[in-house]
Scaffold this active site. Structure first.
Site, mmCIF file in Angstrom:
data_model
loop_
_atom_site.group_PDB
_atom_site.id
_atom_site.type_symbol
_atom_site.label_atom_id
_atom_site.label_comp_id
_atom_site.label_asym_id
_atom_site.label_seq_id
_atom_site.Cartn_x
_atom_site.Cartn_y
_atom_site.Cartn_z
ATOM 1 N N LYS A 71 14.945 4.549 75.166
ATOM 2 C CA LYS A 71 14.856 4.846 75.095
ATOM 3 C C LYS A 71 13.525 6.087 75.633
ATOM 4 C CE LYS A 71 11.371 2.121 73.086
ATOM 5 N NZ LYS A 71 9.982 2.543 73.815
ATOM 6 N N THR A 73 14.297 7.998 78.168
ATOM 7 C CA THR A 73 15.108 9.199 77.881
ATOM 8 C C THR A 73 15.692 9.460 77.295
ATOM 9 O OG1 THR A 73 16.304 7.887 80.498
ATOM 10 C CG2 THR A 73 17.931 9.325 79.454
ATOM 11 N N ARG A 94 3.375 8.215 76.553
ATOM 12 C CA ARG A 94 2.456 7.048 77.505
ATOM 13 C C ARG A 94 2.459 7.521 78.463
ATOM 14 N NH1 ARG A 94 3.764 1.677 75.295
ATOM 15 N NH2 ARG A 94 5.775 2.732 75.686
ATOM 16 N N LYS A 105 10.349 -3.589 85.343
ATOM 17 C CA LYS A 105 11.259 -2.983 84.607
ATOM 18 C C LYS A 105 12.103 -2.333 85.774
ATOM 19 C CE LYS A 105 10.577 0.610 80.827
ATOM 20 N NZ LYS A 105 9.827 1.376 79.280
ATOM 21 N N ALA A 276 3.030 -1.748 73.755
ATOM 22 C CA ALA A 276 3.714 -1.625 72.425
ATOM 23 C C ALA A 276 3.405 -3.946 71.989
ATOM 24 C CB ALA A 276 4.871 -1.058 71.923
ATOM 25 N N PHE A 304 8.562 -0.698 72.892
ATOM 26 C CA PHE A 304 9.602 -1.613 72.431
ATOM 27 C C PHE A 304 10.540 -1.049 71.263
ATOM 28 C CE2 PHE A 304 6.702 -4.017 75.583
ATOM 29 C CZ PHE A 304 7.102 -4.080 76.713
ATOM 30 N N PHE A 384 26.727 5.152 77.933
ATOM 31 C CA PHE A 384 26.805 4.224 79.669
ATOM 32 C C PHE A 384 28.627 4.290 79.557
ATOM 33 C CE2 PHE A 384 23.078 2.210 78.584
ATOM 34 C CZ PHE A 384 21.617 2.115 79.940
ATOM 35 N N TRP A 413 21.633 12.034 79.897
ATOM 36 C CA TRP A 413 21.332 10.956 81.744
ATOM 37 C C TRP A 413 22.065 12.162 82.505
ATOM 38 C CZ3 TRP A 413 23.318 9.027 85.105
ATOM 39 C CH2 TRP A 413 22.867 8.881 86.528
#
Length: 560
Positions: A71, A73, A94, A105, A276, A304, A384, A413
């Site tokens: 998200k 990214t 944030r 994470k 969140a 999230f 991916f 990415w």
């Protein structure tokens, strides 16, 4: 595969004054924190206050999975891509918390060619905002204990009752051993009492900083923080023990948004960082408004999935700040959708049309939820290498044929801005059309229990809520004290629509247990703790901290 930290370290960064100049800001408008980071000055924020605002784009996602959705990214890649197609965009994010950085994470600055940089500094101490928030929060804790020690009268005329102090301490680290502690032990340290620690990103001071309009509003909100009761049972606030002024003094610099850049050269304002799942999950109002005044588009994210961060973005942040998003982007991956369909984590790289089809219900639910707020939606399918072309096509076809919305395969990415260009054009077209009809999920006048029930039924598709007797009494008391018009902030697992993180997909008809509610009078919402959610996370069995280090040249390693 080259790691994110190596990609970030290899990037050529421009001087921060040049990034500011791209936004029309002079050197006097920034306070440099080295060559690559700056804070916007208070005078610059004041000058921006009367400028017209650009369009606000909210990036959210399906329920997070161990497979990752990308998200942040995507937020960065979309901002880069909007700039690439000639639409002046500012990214608003944030700040990362040390809890997840060293916990489950890892880093939180995006990935690949869609990162904000310098990533090591942003992920770790950055400009010290979180330390200032932690200090301000714990200053209030110290003043509370000092008041108890000397039995000082509060503004109510009576001393605090140590049995009914609700304010806890905070630390920006995952540490389950601190959830419940005893203080005041030993000679000369009385009174002894039970308390505990929360993580800094769950602090009401963090929420206040992120929702305050300016320093005056910040101090007024800090003064309203409910800390407990006096010996007659009357509620006592931080203002009642003269704490708000000193707390504000610690936060003067922390109130200023931080300016950095993406690898692609886009300006990014990074400020504040409430979680969140246990807070409202959005960056600061001050940074968002500044970004809206500086660009044609502001691309921001909420923490999230759309059931938590985006719901609170709409019902709490937008309600408080008078904001309205023009477009919402829901991020998904083939891998994560198969996981929600029931696939094992080890099997996500294997083509499986059945599991993918089953998992599409989770994406559908989040798209439907954003539509409840009257926001046009587009899906970003984050690619991916293990995806098959057939799987990617199936997701895009589902969005087009079943949901009636556009979805775009994104490769930002690997390819940076070019990999999100189609998404950017779609977002710009939707925003330019002006079709958003933003609305809240519930009105201010609705009783607090019904607000909780509305979120549970409309967003989580629960059959109802199950309030403990204590929670029911708390809600009744809050309404009697004049707080019934506040929005609600659900604290629950982000991994499921239920309060059980092991339940994947898009379940419905469940009962949502709410064990406790807490009043955040300064922030301006009521927190509902669902299931066994904790406001101080613990480290996983193998924390990310164990792979982070420093090489012989002094470079940080393993921060991905």
């Amino acid at each position: 595969m080259t790691s994110d930290i190596d990609i970030a370290r290899a990037a050529t960064l421009r001087p921060i004054k040049d990034i500011a100049a791209d936004l029309g800001l002079g050197f006097a408008d920034i306070e440099p924190q080295g060559h690559r980071i700056a804070k916007l000055s208070a005078s610059a924020l004041h000058a921006l206050a009367d400028r017209p605002h650009g369009k606000l784009v909210l990036v959210t996602a399906i329920n997070p999975t161990p497979a990752g959705e990308g998200k942040t990214t995507t937020t960065i890649g979309l901002g880069d891509a909007l700039n690439r197609i000639g639409r002046k965009a500012v990214i608003a994010l944030r700040e990362p918390s040390l809890g997840p950085v060293f916990g489950r994470k890892g880093g939180a600055t995006g990935g690949g060619l869609s990162q904000v940089v310098p990533m090591e500094r942003i992920n770790l101490h950055f400009t010290g905002d979180f330390h200032a928030i932690t200090s301000a929060h714990n200053l209030l804790s110290a003043l509370i204990d000092n008041s108890l020690h000397y039995r000082l009268p509060t503004a109510t005329g009576l001393p605090l009752d140590g049995r009914h102090v609700t304010w806890r301490r905070v630390l920006d680290m995952n540490d389950r051993a601190l959830r419940q502690i005893a203080t005041g032990m030993g000679p000369g340290n009385a009174p002894a009492r039970e308390t505990g620690f929360d993580i800094t990103v769950a602090s009401e001071v963090m929420a206040i900083l992120c929702l305050a309009d300016d320093l005056a509003d910040l101090q007024a909100r800090l003064a309203r923080i409910r800390i407990g009761r006096d010996e007659a049972g009357t509620p006592v606030t931080a203002g009642d023990i003269d704490a708000a002024g000193a707390m504000t003094a610690l936060l003067v610099d922390a109130m200023l948004p931080n300016l950095v850049q993406s690898i692609g050269g886009s300006p990014a304002l990074i400020h504040g960082g409430p979680f969140a799942n246990i807070a409202h999950g959005c960056n600061s109002v001050v940074a968002t408004r500044a970004a809206l005044a500086l660009g044609d588009f502001t691309v921001t994210e909420a923490g999230f999935g759309a059931d938590l961060g985006a719901e609170k973005f709409c019902n709490i942040k937008c309600r408080s700040a008078g904001l309205a998003p023009s477009v919402a982007v829901v991020v998904a991956t083939v891998r994560a959708l198969k996981y929600h369909g029931g696939a094992a984590l080890a099997d996500l790289g294997r083509e499986d049309a059945g599991m993918l089809t089953a998992g599409l219900g989770n994406l559908t639910r989040h798209v439907e939820n954003m539509a409840r707020f009257g926001i046009p939606v587009v899906v970003a399918l984050n690619a991916f290498a293990t995806d098959s072309a057939a799987e990617q096509a199936a997701v895009i076809a589902h969005c087009r044929d079943v949901l009636g919305i556009e979805a775009h395969l994104c490769t930002h990415w690997a390819n940076g801005a070019a990999g999100a260009e189609d998404l950017a054009r779609s977002v710009a077209t939707l925003a330019d059309a002006g079709s958003a009809d933003f609305r809240f999920l519930y009105p201010d006048a609705m009783p607090l229990a019904d607000k909780l029930r509305t979120v549970a039924r409309e967003i989580y598709r629960a059959s109802d809520i199950a309030l403990t007797a204590a929670a029911t009494r708390q809600l009744t008391a809050f309404e009697a004290q004049g707080f019934g018009a506040l929005p609600v902030c659900m604290a629950k697992t982000p991994y499921s629509f239920t309060a059980d993180e092991t339940v994947r997909g898009a379940t419905s008809g469940h009962l949502l247990p709410i064990r406790e509610v807490r009043l955040s009078a300064g922030a301006g919402f009521v927190v509902a703790l669902c299931g066994d959610i904790n406001t101080m996370p613990g480290l996983p069995k193998v924390p990310a901290a164990q792979r982070i280090g420093v090489d012989a040249a002094g470079n940080i390693t393993g921060l991905d």
